[in-house]
Design an enzyme around this catalytic site. Sequence first.
Site, PDB file in Angstrom:
ATOM      1  N   ASN A  63       0.833  -1.204   0.000  1.00 28.09           N
ATOM      2  CA  ASN A  63       0.000   0.000   0.000  1.00 28.09           C
ATOM      3  C   ASN A  63       0.875   1.266   0.000  1.00 28.09           C
ATOM      4  O   ASN A  63       2.042   1.214  -0.354  1.00 28.09           O
ATOM      5  CB  ASN A  63      -0.993  -0.017   1.173  1.00 28.09           C
ATOM      6  CG  ASN A  63      -2.350   0.537   0.773  1.00 28.09           C
ATOM      7  OD1 ASN A  63      -2.461   1.620   0.233  1.00 28.09           O
ATOM      8  ND2 ASN A  63      -3.388  -0.232   1.032  1.00 28.09           N
ATOM      9  N   ARG A  64       0.286   2.386   0.420  1.00 33.11           N
ATOM     10  CA  ARG A  64       0.926   3.689   0.204  1.00 33.11           C
ATOM     11  C   ARG A  64       1.557   4.261   1.467  1.00 33.11           C
ATOM     12  O   ARG A  64       1.028   4.097   2.564  1.00 33.11           O
ATOM     13  CB  ARG A  64      -0.120   4.685  -0.339  1.00 33.11           C
ATOM     14  CG  ARG A  64      -0.623   4.306  -1.720  1.00 33.11           C
ATOM     15  CD  ARG A  64      -1.836   5.131  -2.141  1.00 33.11           C
ATOM     16  NE  ARG A  64      -2.284   4.742  -3.477  1.00 33.11           N
ATOM     17  CZ  ARG A  64      -3.106   3.706  -3.712  1.00 33.11           C
ATOM     18  NH1 ARG A  64      -3.584   2.986  -2.719  1.00 33.11           N
ATOM     19  NH2 ARG A  64      -3.449   3.414  -4.957  1.00 33.11           N
TER      20      ARG A  64
ATOM     21  N   HIS B 179       3.601  -0.019  -2.570  1.00 36.49           N
ATOM     22  CA  HIS B 179       3.955  -1.437  -2.698  1.00 36.49           C
ATOM     23  C   HIS B 179       5.459  -1.701  -2.800  1.00 36.49           C
ATOM     24  O   HIS B 179       5.895  -2.560  -3.570  1.00 36.49           O
ATOM     25  CB  HIS B 179       3.258  -2.052  -3.906  1.00 36.49           C
ATOM     26  CG  HIS B 179       1.763  -2.137  -3.787  1.00 36.49           C
ATOM     27  ND1 HIS B 179       1.110  -2.307  -2.585  1.00 36.49           N
ATOM     28  CD2 HIS B 179       0.789  -2.098  -4.747  1.00 36.49           C
ATOM     29  CE1 HIS B 179      -0.200  -2.353  -2.802  1.00 36.49           C
ATOM     30  NE2 HIS B 179      -0.422  -2.231  -4.101  1.00 36.49           N
TER      31      HIS B 179
ATOM     32  N   HIS C 123      -1.099  -9.751  -3.967  1.00 34.72           N
ATOM     33  CA  HIS C 123      -1.911  -8.818  -4.739  1.00 34.72           C
ATOM     34  C   HIS C 123      -2.627  -9.514  -5.902  1.00 34.72           C
ATOM     35  O   HIS C 123      -2.626  -9.012  -7.026  1.00 34.72           O
ATOM     36  CB  HIS C 123      -1.034  -7.677  -5.253  1.00 34.72           C
ATOM     37  CG  HIS C 123      -1.759  -6.388  -5.474  1.00 34.72           C
ATOM     38  ND1 HIS C 123      -2.926  -6.316  -6.205  1.00 34.72           N
ATOM     39  CD2 HIS C 123      -1.494  -5.117  -5.055  1.00 34.72           C
ATOM     40  CE1 HIS C 123      -3.333  -5.048  -6.234  1.00 34.72           C
ATOM     41  NE2 HIS C 123      -2.486  -4.309  -5.542  1.00 34.72           N
ATOM     42  N   SER C 124      -3.241 -10.663  -5.624  1.00 32.60           N
ATOM     43  CA  SER C 124      -3.987 -11.350  -6.688  1.00 32.60           C
ATOM     44  C   SER C 124      -5.275 -10.613  -7.018  1.00 32.60           C
ATOM     45  O   SER C 124      -5.937 -10.060  -6.132  1.00 32.60           O
ATOM     46  CB  SER C 124      -4.312 -12.780  -6.274  1.00 32.60           C
ATOM     47  OG  SER C 124      -3.145 -13.573  -6.315  1.00 32.60           O
ATOM     48  N   TYR C 125      -5.614 -10.616  -8.310  1.00 34.39           N
ATOM     49  CA  TYR C 125      -6.864 -10.049  -8.822  1.00 34.39           C
ATOM     50  C   TYR C 125      -7.791 -11.204  -9.155  1.00 34.39           C
ATOM     51  O   TYR C 125      -7.473 -12.037 -10.005  1.00 34.39           O
ATOM     52  CB  TYR C 125      -6.605  -9.251 -10.096  1.00 34.39           C
ATOM     53  CG  TYR C 125      -5.917  -7.925  -9.918  1.00 34.39           C
ATOM     54  CD1 TYR C 125      -6.582  -6.733 -10.207  1.00 34.39           C
ATOM     55  CD2 TYR C 125      -4.593  -7.848  -9.500  1.00 34.39           C
ATOM     56  CE1 TYR C 125      -5.952  -5.502 -10.081  1.00 34.39           C
ATOM     57  CE2 TYR C 125      -3.948  -6.618  -9.367  1.00 34.39           C
ATOM     58  CZ  TYR C 125      -4.640  -5.452  -9.654  1.00 34.39           C
ATOM     59  OH  TYR C 125      -4.005  -4.238  -9.527  1.00 34.39           O
TER      60      TYR C 125
ATOM     61  N   ASP D 118     -11.210   1.288  -3.146  1.00 32.67           N
ATOM     62  CA  ASP D 118      -9.763   1.135  -2.992  1.00 32.67           C
ATOM     63  C   ASP D 118      -9.448   1.618  -1.582  1.00 32.67           C
ATOM     64  O   ASP D 118      -8.790   2.635  -1.383  1.00 32.67           O
ATOM     65  CB  ASP D 118      -9.006   1.935  -4.050  1.00 32.67           C
ATOM     66  CG  ASP D 118      -7.518   1.579  -4.091  1.00 32.67           C
ATOM     67  OD1 ASP D 118      -7.096   0.700  -3.301  1.00 32.67           O
ATOM     68  OD2 ASP D 118      -6.777   2.167  -4.903  1.00 32.67           O
TER      69      ASP D 118
ATOM     70  N   GLN E 126      -7.387  -4.451   2.356  1.00 31.18           N
ATOM     71  CA  GLN E 126      -7.639  -3.460   1.314  1.00 31.18           C
ATOM     72  C   GLN E 126      -8.552  -4.104   0.273  1.00 31.18           C
ATOM     73  O   GLN E 126      -8.198  -5.098  -0.353  1.00 31.18           O
ATOM     74  CB  GLN E 126      -6.318  -3.029   0.657  1.00 31.18           C
ATOM     75  CG  GLN E 126      -6.463  -1.894  -0.345  1.00 31.18           C
ATOM     76  CD  GLN E 126      -6.436  -0.510   0.292  1.00 31.18           C
ATOM     77  OE1 GLN E 126      -6.252  -0.357   1.499  1.00 31.18           O
ATOM     78  NE2 GLN E 126      -6.603   0.526  -0.532  1.00 31.18           N
TER      79      GLN E 126
ATOM     80  N   GLU F  59      -6.660  -7.565  -0.162  1.00 32.88           N
ATOM     81  CA  GLU F  59      -5.269  -7.609   0.287  1.00 32.88           C
ATOM     82  C   GLU F  59      -5.204  -7.478   1.805  1.00 32.88           C
ATOM     83  O   GLU F  59      -5.412  -6.391   2.348  1.00 32.88           O
ATOM     84  CB  GLU F  59      -4.479  -6.478  -0.377  1.00 32.88           C
ATOM     85  CG  GLU F  59      -4.550  -6.462  -1.893  1.00 32.88           C
ATOM     86  CD  GLU F  59      -4.293  -5.065  -2.452  1.00 32.88           C
ATOM     87  OE1 GLU F  59      -3.167  -4.558  -2.255  1.00 32.88           O
ATOM     88  OE2 GLU F  59      -5.211  -4.478  -3.048  1.00 32.88           O
TER      89      GLU F  59
END
Length: 344
Positions: free
Chosen positions: A83-84, A109, A178-180, A245, A281, A309
């Site tokens: 994340n940020r 990330h 970070h799987s979609y 998000d 997340q 996440e």
Amino acid sequence: MTTVRREAFGRLPPEEGGGEVEKFILQSDSVRVEILSFGCIITTLETKDRDGQFADIVLGFDTLEGYTGKHPFFGAVVGRVANRIANGKFSLDGKEYQLFLNNGPNSLHGGAKGFDKVLWKPQVLPNGVRFFRLSPDGEEGYPGDLKVWVTYALTGVVLAINYQAQSSKTTPISLTNHSYFNLAGQGSRDIYDHEISIEADSYLPVDDTKIPTGEVAAVQGTGFDLRQPVELGKHLQKFQLDGFDHNFCMRQRQDRHLVARVFHPPTGRTMEVRTTQPGIQFYTGNNLDGSLKGKGAATYPKHSAFCLETQNWPDAVNKPHFPSVLLRPGSEYNHTTWLKFDTA
């Protein structure tokens, strides 16, 4: 009974450091997952629908070139800090650290070359694979030699991902995969017919650069109240949301607890997420734009996948009232996330 196979997947070009990339195939009666030694990336995750038909439910690429190129972290382990981090800056013990800015004014990330873009050292286990790497002191601006182990283990319908780390200096750390996902199958147009629930009483509002404002806001009476299942498309419409998000806050506990559940009525596929982490997340692929060619020449438009996440709260290193993200020498970072794939 889980079988584990390994095979060659490709070779990194010299400018990426060279080296052989291997693929590890974990298979049970119900789930088949393929994972690379590059970025600990889950490239394929096949699960059954209610008729017993397998489909691949994660976004990704057919070749190594897809993963070494620019992409939105498909399937990868991200770190040192997921994340940020605001302005890519933080202070520790009176010293200020500056990270690479790769997401507008922020660091995302892990920076320019995070854990998703490096080769890990694999070790085959009876029901999975463990990856190891040493992140050297100063890598991407972070302090301390950090030893990291990521273990994937498949048992029946459950894929467990364990993260462990030890550091020679105090450092922030927050690791996630970070799987979609699209439970209709990767390449399906959207996720609007998915039903989702997240077991969180609060979430973190963000500014226009996606950094938490510092407020821990109640979900009650807002579009962020996902404690009861909602159909995603209708819910986004009802609350006029462009997508999610955001970090959802779990009650502070160290044990394994259910944090999210997704159900896809047309296929019957379900996915449950349990974790020891304090946050999750929820991201609805808002930045996907159809420009990437994925597996089987599929394109991935906006809202064609979701991420769940499990991690520490974003920018926690700059927010003392958030759960601590610091790992100190002599201590161990140890978190596990369990993904359960079933049908209803």
